[in-house]
Write a protein that holds these residues in place. Sequence first.
Motif, short mmCIF file in Angstrom:
data_model
loop_
_atom_site.label_atom_id
_atom_site.label_comp_id
_atom_site.label_asym_id
_atom_site.label_seq_id
_atom_site.Cartn_x
_atom_site.Cartn_y
_atom_site.Cartn_z
N ARG A 151 -2.97 -11.87 -0.50
CA ARG A 151 -2.62 -10.46 -0.64
C ARG A 151 -1.89 -10.19 -1.95
O ARG A 151 -2.12 -9.18 -2.61
N LEU A 152 -0.98 -11.09 -2.31
CA LEU A 152 -0.28 -10.93 -3.59
C LEU A 152 -1.26 -11.00 -4.76
O LEU A 152 -1.14 -10.23 -5.73
N SER A 153 -2.23 -11.90 -4.67
CA SER A 153 -3.23 -12.03 -5.73
C SER A 153 -4.02 -10.74 -5.90
O SER A 153 -4.25 -10.28 -7.03
N HIS A 154 -4.44 -10.13 -4.79
CA HIS A 154 -5.18 -8.87 -4.86
C HIS A 154 -4.33 -7.78 -5.49
O HIS A 154 -4.83 -6.96 -6.28
N SER A 155 -3.03 -7.75 -5.16
CA SER A 155 -2.15 -6.73 -5.71
C SER A 155 -1.93 -6.95 -7.20
O SER A 155 -1.89 -5.99 -7.98
N VAL A 156 -1.79 -8.21 -7.60
CA VAL A 156 -1.66 -8.51 -9.03
C VAL A 156 -2.91 -8.08 -9.78
O VAL A 156 -2.83 -7.45 -10.85
N ALA A 157 -4.08 -8.41 -9.24
CA ALA A 157 -5.33 -8.03 -9.89
C ALA A 157 -5.45 -6.52 -10.02
O ALA A 157 -5.88 -6.00 -11.06
N ALA A 158 -5.04 -5.80 -8.96
CA ALA A 158 -5.10 -4.34 -9.00
C ALA A 158 -4.11 -3.79 -10.03
O ALA A 158 -4.39 -2.80 -10.72
N GLY A 159 -2.96 -4.45 -10.15
CA GLY A 159 -1.98 -4.02 -11.14
C GLY A 159 -2.46 -4.23 -12.56
O GLY A 159 -2.22 -3.40 -13.45
N VAL A 160 -3.15 -5.34 -12.79
CA VAL A 160 -3.73 -5.59 -14.11
C VAL A 160 -4.78 -4.53 -14.42
O VAL A 160 -4.84 -3.98 -15.53
N ALA A 161 -5.62 -4.21 -13.43
CA ALA A 161 -6.68 -3.23 -13.63
C ALA A 161 -6.13 -1.84 -13.94
O ALA A 161 -6.70 -1.11 -14.76
N GLU A 162 -5.01 -1.47 -13.30
CA GLU A 162 -4.45 -0.14 -13.54
C GLU A 162 -3.53 -0.12 -14.76
O GLU A 162 -3.11 0.94 -15.20
N GLY A 163 -3.17 -1.30 -15.26
CA GLY A 163 -2.35 -1.38 -16.46
C GLY A 163 -0.85 -1.35 -16.21
O GLY A 163 -0.07 -1.22 -17.15
N SER A 164 -0.42 -1.52 -14.96
CA SER A 164 1.02 -1.48 -14.67
C SER A 164 1.69 -2.84 -14.86
O SER A 164 2.91 -2.93 -14.87
N LEU A 165 0.88 -3.90 -15.00
CA LEU A 165 1.42 -5.24 -15.25
C LEU A 165 0.40 -6.07 -16.00
O LEU A 165 -0.78 -5.71 -16.08
N THR A 166 0.85 -7.16 -16.56
CA THR A 166 -0.04 -8.10 -17.26
C THR A 166 0.36 -9.52 -16.88
O THR A 166 1.54 -9.81 -16.65
N VAL A 167 -0.62 -10.39 -16.80
CA VAL A 167 -0.35 -11.80 -16.51
C VAL A 167 -1.12 -12.66 -17.50
O VAL A 167 -2.22 -12.31 -17.93
N GLU A 168 -0.51 -13.79 -17.88
CA GLU A 168 -1.16 -14.68 -18.83
C GLU A 168 -2.23 -15.54 -18.15
O GLU A 168 -3.20 -15.94 -18.78
N ALA B 94 0.82 -1.21 0.00
CA ALA B 94 0.00 0.00 0.00
C ALA B 94 0.85 1.26 0.00
O ALA B 94 0.34 2.35 0.24
N GLU B 95 2.14 1.11 -0.29
CA GLU B 95 3.04 2.27 -0.26
C GLU B 95 2.55 3.33 -1.24
O GLU B 95 2.35 3.04 -2.42
N PRO B 96 2.36 4.54 -0.76
CA PRO B 96 1.79 5.59 -1.63
C PRO B 96 2.74 6.03 -2.73
O PRO B 96 3.96 5.93 -2.61
N GLY B 97 2.16 6.50 -3.82
CA GLY B 97 2.93 7.08 -4.91
C GLY B 97 3.54 6.07 -5.86
O GLY B 97 4.32 6.45 -6.73
N LEU B 98 3.19 4.78 -5.71
CA LEU B 98 3.76 3.74 -6.56
C LEU B 98 2.66 2.96 -7.26
O LEU B 98 1.53 2.88 -6.76
N THR B 99 2.99 2.37 -8.39
CA THR B 99 2.05 1.46 -9.03
C THR B 99 2.06 0.13 -8.28
O THR B 99 2.96 -0.15 -7.49
N HIS B 100 1.07 -0.68 -8.56
CA HIS B 100 1.04 -2.00 -7.92
C HIS B 100 2.22 -2.86 -8.38
O HIS B 100 2.76 -3.66 -7.60
N ALA B 101 2.63 -2.69 -9.62
CA ALA B 101 3.80 -3.42 -10.10
C ALA B 101 5.05 -3.03 -9.32
O ALA B 101 5.84 -3.88 -8.92
N GLU B 102 5.21 -1.74 -9.07
CA GLU B 102 6.37 -1.27 -8.30
C GLU B 102 6.32 -1.78 -6.86
O GLU B 102 7.36 -2.16 -6.30
#
Length: 200
Positions: free
Chosen positions: A137-154, A77-85
């Motif tokens: 928790r990692l799964s939720h962060s990955v899903a949030a990263g996909v939603a914001e476009g900072s990462l992609t998963v197959e 939840a560190e502010p100012g970063l993408t979920h990927a970061e």
Amino acid sequence: MARVTAQTDTRQGILDTAYGLVGARGFSGVGLNEILTSAGVPKGSFYHYFSSKEAFGEALLADYFETYLAALDTTLAEPGLTHAERLMNYWRKWQATQGSIDYQRKCLAVKLAAEVSDLSEAMRLALKRGTAAIIERLSHSVAAGVAEGSLTVESDPQTAAEDLYHVWLGASLMAKIVRADGPFEAAIGTTRRILGLPSP
């Protein structure tokens, strides 16, 4: 109230003392006498707080994961970063911790998984609950990263999170064997590929 606090502090003191000892030599390699002597607690007092060494081990793991998950929540939840970061920061912290010689900071899931899973069903289940909470928790962060476009998963985020956690568990074990950072560097590369991130 003061009496309850003193009891709680004593119980926590026993657990805190055990982290470094168990982290260094494993659960079976450390006797209760050594833990209690280091904690400054009379042996007869131990069973006031824990019904057995197995119950103590279960409590140690529960306490460890409570602290670990709180730190993970802060990192993710560190502010100012993408979920990927944030996720990559988590893995870098994992590498820094597992590569350290400070046994107080070592991951008890890595240290004890193989040892206690065959010895204690209660401790195995404590490990299962703790690692499942990490993966969730990692799964939720990955899903949030996909939603914001900072990462992609197959795969789906849950599978990606499981794969990542398994990669890092394996890397930690191999790093212990070879006593080098090569497995962690390989894990970083695999992590970036799973998350669809370019090489730095």
